[in-house]
Design a protein around this motif. Structure first.
Motif, PDB file in Angstrom:
ATOM      1  N   ILE A 334     -45.805  19.133   1.297  1.00 47.91           N
ATOM      2  CA  ILE A 334     -44.930  19.796   1.776  1.00 47.91           C
ATOM      3  C   ILE A 334     -43.340  19.455   1.719  1.00 47.91           C
ATOM      4  O   ILE A 334     -43.289  18.431   2.653  1.00 47.91           O
ATOM      5  CB  ILE A 334     -45.390  20.633   3.146  1.00 47.91           C
ATOM      6  CG1 ILE A 334     -46.942  21.020   3.107  1.00 47.91           C
ATOM      7  CG2 ILE A 334     -44.457  21.455   3.813  1.00 47.91           C
ATOM      8  CD1 ILE A 334     -47.442  21.200   4.413  1.00 47.91           C
ATOM      9  N   CYS A 335     -42.626  19.758   0.833  1.00 49.23           N
ATOM     10  CA  CYS A 335     -41.313  19.145   0.743  1.00 49.23           C
ATOM     11  C   CYS A 335     -40.011  20.021   0.374  1.00 49.23           C
ATOM     12  O   CYS A 335     -40.385  21.124  -0.135  1.00 49.23           O
ATOM     13  CB  CYS A 335     -41.563  18.337  -0.337  1.00 49.23           C
ATOM     14  SG  CYS A 335     -42.002  18.519  -1.870  1.00 49.23           S
ATOM     15  N   GLU A 336     -39.054  19.898   1.187  1.00 47.69           N
ATOM     16  CA  GLU A 336     -38.004  20.690   1.021  1.00 47.69           C
ATOM     17  C   GLU A 336     -37.934  22.088   1.261  1.00 47.69           C
ATOM     18  O   GLU A 336     -37.137  22.850   0.688  1.00 47.69           O
ATOM     19  CB  GLU A 336     -37.410  20.414  -0.463  1.00 47.69           C
ATOM     20  CG  GLU A 336     -37.171  18.995  -0.858  1.00 47.69           C
ATOM     21  CD  GLU A 336     -36.705  18.655  -2.187  1.00 47.69           C
ATOM     22  OE1 GLU A 336     -35.528  19.168  -2.756  1.00 47.69           O
ATOM     23  OE2 GLU A 336     -37.577  18.392  -3.093  1.00 47.69           O
ATOM     24  N   ASN A 337     -38.565  22.388   2.179  1.00 48.27           N
ATOM     25  CA  ASN A 337     -38.531  23.637   2.729  1.00 48.27           C
ATOM     26  C   ASN A 337     -37.658  23.988   3.956  1.00 48.27           C
ATOM     27  O   ASN A 337     -37.430  22.891   4.789  1.00 48.27           O
ATOM     28  CB  ASN A 337     -40.221  24.090   3.179  1.00 48.27           C
ATOM     29  CG  ASN A 337     -41.086  23.957   1.782  1.00 48.27           C
ATOM     30  OD1 ASN A 337     -41.137  24.763   1.062  1.00 48.27           O
ATOM     31  ND2 ASN A 337     -41.887  22.922   2.012  1.00 48.27           N
ATOM     32  N   LYS A 338     -37.545  25.037   4.278  1.00 51.96           N
ATOM     33  CA  LYS A 338     -36.871  25.593   5.557  1.00 51.96           C
ATOM     34  C   LYS A 338     -37.955  26.269   6.271  1.00 51.96           C
ATOM     35  O   LYS A 338     -38.225  27.547   6.015  1.00 51.96           O
ATOM     36  CB  LYS A 338     -35.516  26.264   5.464  1.00 51.96           C
ATOM     37  CG  LYS A 338     -34.580  25.403   4.723  1.00 51.96           C
ATOM     38  CD  LYS A 338     -33.143  26.062   4.560  1.00 51.96           C
ATOM     39  CE  LYS A 338     -32.055  25.249   4.095  1.00 51.96           C
ATOM     40  NZ  LYS A 338     -30.816  25.833   4.134  1.00 51.96           N
ATOM     41  N   LEU A 339     -38.243  25.796   7.644  1.00 48.77           N
ATOM     42  CA  LEU A 339     -39.255  26.595   8.592  1.00 48.77           C
ATOM     43  C   LEU A 339     -38.689  26.786   9.632  1.00 48.77           C
ATOM     44  O   LEU A 339     -38.216  25.766  10.453  1.00 48.77           O
ATOM     45  CB  LEU A 339     -40.508  25.685   8.754  1.00 48.77           C
ATOM     46  CG  LEU A 339     -41.114  25.185   7.419  1.00 48.77           C
ATOM     47  CD1 LEU A 339     -41.180  23.971   7.061  1.00 48.77           C
ATOM     48  CD2 LEU A 339     -42.867  25.576   7.527  1.00 48.77           C
ATOM     49  N   TYR A 340     -38.377  28.081   9.989  1.00 49.38           N
ATOM     50  CA  TYR A 340     -37.629  28.402  11.208  1.00 49.38           C
ATOM     51  C   TYR A 340     -37.950  29.784  11.896  1.00 49.38           C
ATOM     52  O   TYR A 340     -38.503  30.843  11.217  1.00 49.38           O
ATOM     53  CB  TYR A 340     -36.267  28.592  10.934  1.00 49.38           C
ATOM     54  CG  TYR A 340     -35.578  29.461   9.920  1.00 49.38           C
ATOM     55  CD1 TYR A 340     -35.167  30.583  10.357  1.00 49.38           C
ATOM     56  CD2 TYR A 340     -35.640  29.120   8.447  1.00 49.38           C
ATOM     57  CE1 TYR A 340     -34.744  31.446   9.169  1.00 49.38           C
ATOM     58  CE2 TYR A 340     -35.318  29.697   7.591  1.00 49.38           C
ATOM     59  CZ  TYR A 340     -34.828  31.125   7.797  1.00 49.38           C
ATOM     60  OH  TYR A 340     -34.417  32.103   6.968  1.00 49.38           O
ATOM     61  N   ASN A 341     -37.677  30.051  13.216  1.00 40.91           N
ATOM     62  CA  ASN A 341     -37.842  30.992  13.878  1.00 40.91           C
ATOM     63  C   ASN A 341     -39.494  31.392  13.921  1.00 40.91           C
ATOM     64  O   ASN A 341     -39.645  32.914  13.838  1.00 40.91           O
ATOM     65  CB  ASN A 341     -36.891  32.120  13.373  1.00 40.91           C
ATOM     66  CG  ASN A 341     -36.474  33.190  14.500  1.00 40.91           C
ATOM     67  OD1 ASN A 341     -36.459  32.780  15.707  1.00 40.91           O
ATOM     68  ND2 ASN A 341     -36.522  34.409  14.158  1.00 40.91           N
ATOM     69  N   ASN A 342     -40.375  30.677  13.702  1.00 36.22           N
ATOM     70  CA  ASN A 342     -41.657  31.271  13.938  1.00 36.22           C
ATOM     71  C   ASN A 342     -42.127  31.342  15.363  1.00 36.22           C
ATOM     72  O   ASN A 342     -41.580  30.368  15.963  1.00 36.22           O
ATOM     73  CB  ASN A 342     -42.442  30.573  12.910  1.00 36.22           C
ATOM     74  CG  ASN A 342     -42.331  30.549  11.482  1.00 36.22           C
ATOM     75  OD1 ASN A 342     -42.554  31.375  10.902  1.00 36.22           O
ATOM     76  ND2 ASN A 342     -41.729  29.402  11.082  1.00 36.22           N
TER      77      ASN A 342
END
Length: 490
Positions: A334-342
């Motif tokens: 799992i790399c270079e993702n943006k995970l937000y506002n969950n």
């Protein structure tokens, strides 16, 4: 049989049904449950056989309770079949085979006992602007190296699939409306290929598109929605490139990958599905990159049961639970993702989940940035984890991840929270400007800490229970507002 350039127009053609008598299994075929077509036998009687030339059949009413309406065969056989009504056939409505091409345009094909249109053995017709509906089996069946260009058709209310592709079938399926079929919208299996581009595939009883058995189509630019199971179902070694599709509002998952499926999912918009955006299980290894995965009912992406996907450069946000959920021996890079506002965690790991979480931005989630519990493993490295409502990283329940070289900052509580028997290795992290403490170790938590910088947090740098042996000399703990190191009883 038609040859040459004959024109047949404005006829009603019907083959008489067999004389009355005790019904046989064949005569009762219209009353039996649908069974998937194995292809036209070629032995049943046909109203019109076309074996050469470029004839025209226009505005006819074709009905054959004994067999097919039209059968076209032979290389360079190229009829135009336009604006006809083809219905009530006991076998396939129209068959293209043996290198035939031609055009099937503007027809209504309905109520046939087998598929409406069959394309095989290198046939390559243009099939456009037809209404294909209410068949007792599927709508269009392409197999055995058949090709064809299917465009601008309406394919609906068939008892099986709208379109079935197998055995090196390679059609171009473009700009069709495929809906309300009683199984899949498009079913690709047994080594089927082809290109599925720019279609509207919705409201089918099974998956919008199902791919299995090492089939490897291109699926690009489609709108896949309202399916009564998942938008796409890729399994049993199914492959293919799935790019640039809108996959939304399906009753289960947006994309369901299982049983050693390994498609390449890229640049899709996967949203508002009732369960997961992408669900990966049973030793599957998809590549998931550059997708927008958001607003799904469960996790944006769930990985379990020895699956090992690559999840790269995606935006995963606004989920009703977490961003990515890895459990039950799931792995993944799992790399270079943006995970937000969950609404829960950015990433949750449990039950032996063991992913590599590298170089992501994990921020503004309503609970933790990363939550490792119930025996989680994994490597969490080189991430920016910030502005989450709970801890940047929480570790509990004998979980033991490696947490290395992350920047963990501006969380509303503590940067790292290890408790309830949580373990792991915390090395080379910078933990700063969090709303409570930098690192909090309570309730039997026992991580190994080395070479971390913990500074400028609102309260303490490190808060630890009395039984925890902090090696203060191997960590830099400074500039915290209340105290750099605080020992507590619990």
């Amino acid at each position: 049989e038609l040859r040459g350039t004959v024109r047949l127009a404005n006829f009603a053609l019907c083959r008489d049904a067999p004389s009355a008598g005790p019904p046989t299994v064949d005569a009762c075929a219209l009353e039996s449950p649908p069974a998937r077509s194995m292809g036209s036998s070629g032995k049943s009687p046909t109203l019109i056989e076309i074996s050469q030339g470029s004839c025209r059949i226009e505005q006819c009413d074709l009905y054959n309770p004994m067999g097919s309406a039209i059968r076209i065969s032979g290389a360079h056989t190229s009829p135009v079949i336009a604006r006809n009504t083809i219905h009530g056939c006991r076998d396939t409505g129209v068959v293209f085979k043996d290198g035939a091409d031609g055009t099937l345009s503007g027809n209504r094909l309905f109520g046939n006992s087998s598929v409406a249109i069959e394309i095989h053995s290198r046939a390559d017709p243009l099939v456009e602007d037809n209404d294909i509906f209410d068949g007792r089996q599927g709508g269009v069946f392409v197999y055995n190296r058949g090709k064809g260009h299917l465009r601008r058709n309406k394919i609906f209310r068939n008892a099986l699939e709208g379109v079935e592709i197998k055995q090196d079938g390679r059609p171009l399926v473009e700009d069709n409306d495929i809906y309300d079929n009683l199984e899949c919208g498009i079913f690709i299996h047994e080594g089927g290929e082809g290109r599925v581009i720019g279609n509207r595939i919705h409201s089918n009883s099974y998956a919008g598109i199902e791919i299995k058995d090492s089939s490897s189509p291109e699926v690009r630019g489609n709108d896949i929605y309202g399916g009564r199971t998942s938008g796409m179902y890729i399994h049993s070694g199914g492959q293919g490139v799935v790019e640039g599709n809108q996959i939304h509002q399906n009753w289960l998952h947006g994309v369901y990958v299982r049983s050693k499926g390994f498609p390449h999912l890229m640049k899709n918009n996967i949203f508002k599905n009732d369960e997961c955006g992408i669900f990966v299980t049973e030793s599957s290894h998809p590549c998931i990159e550059h997708n927008e995965v958001h607003s799904n009912g469960l996790a944006g992406i769930e990985v379990k049961e020895d699956s090992n996907p690559t999840i790269k450069l995606n935006r995963i946000h606004d989920g009703n639970t977490g961003g990515i959920f890895v459990l039950a021996r799931g792995r993944g890079r799992i790399c270079e993702n943006k995970l937000y506002n969950n609404k829960l965690e950015g990433i949750e790991i449990k039950d032996g989940g063991d992913p590599q979480v590298i170089d992501n931005e994990i921020y503004e989630n309503f609970e933790c940035g990363v939550f490792a519990h119930d025996g989680a493993l994994g490597r969490i490295e080189d991430n920016r984890i910030f502005s989450n409502a709970y801890a940047g990283i929480e570790i509990k329940d004998m979980s033991s991840p490696v947490v290395k070289n992350n920047r963990i900052y501006r969380g509303q509580t503590s940067g790292i929270y290890v408790h309830s028997g949580g373990q792991g290795k915390l090395t080379d992290n910078e933990v700063f400007e969090n709303g409570l403490h930098g690192v909090m170790i309570l309730s039997g938590g026992n991580p190994w800490m080395s070479r971390n910088k913990v500074h400028d947090n609102t309260e303490c740098g490190v808060v630890a229970h009395v039984a925890y042996a902090l090696d203060a000399s191997s960590n830099q703990i400074y500039g915290n507002r209340i105290k750099n190191v605080q020992t507590v009883k619990s």
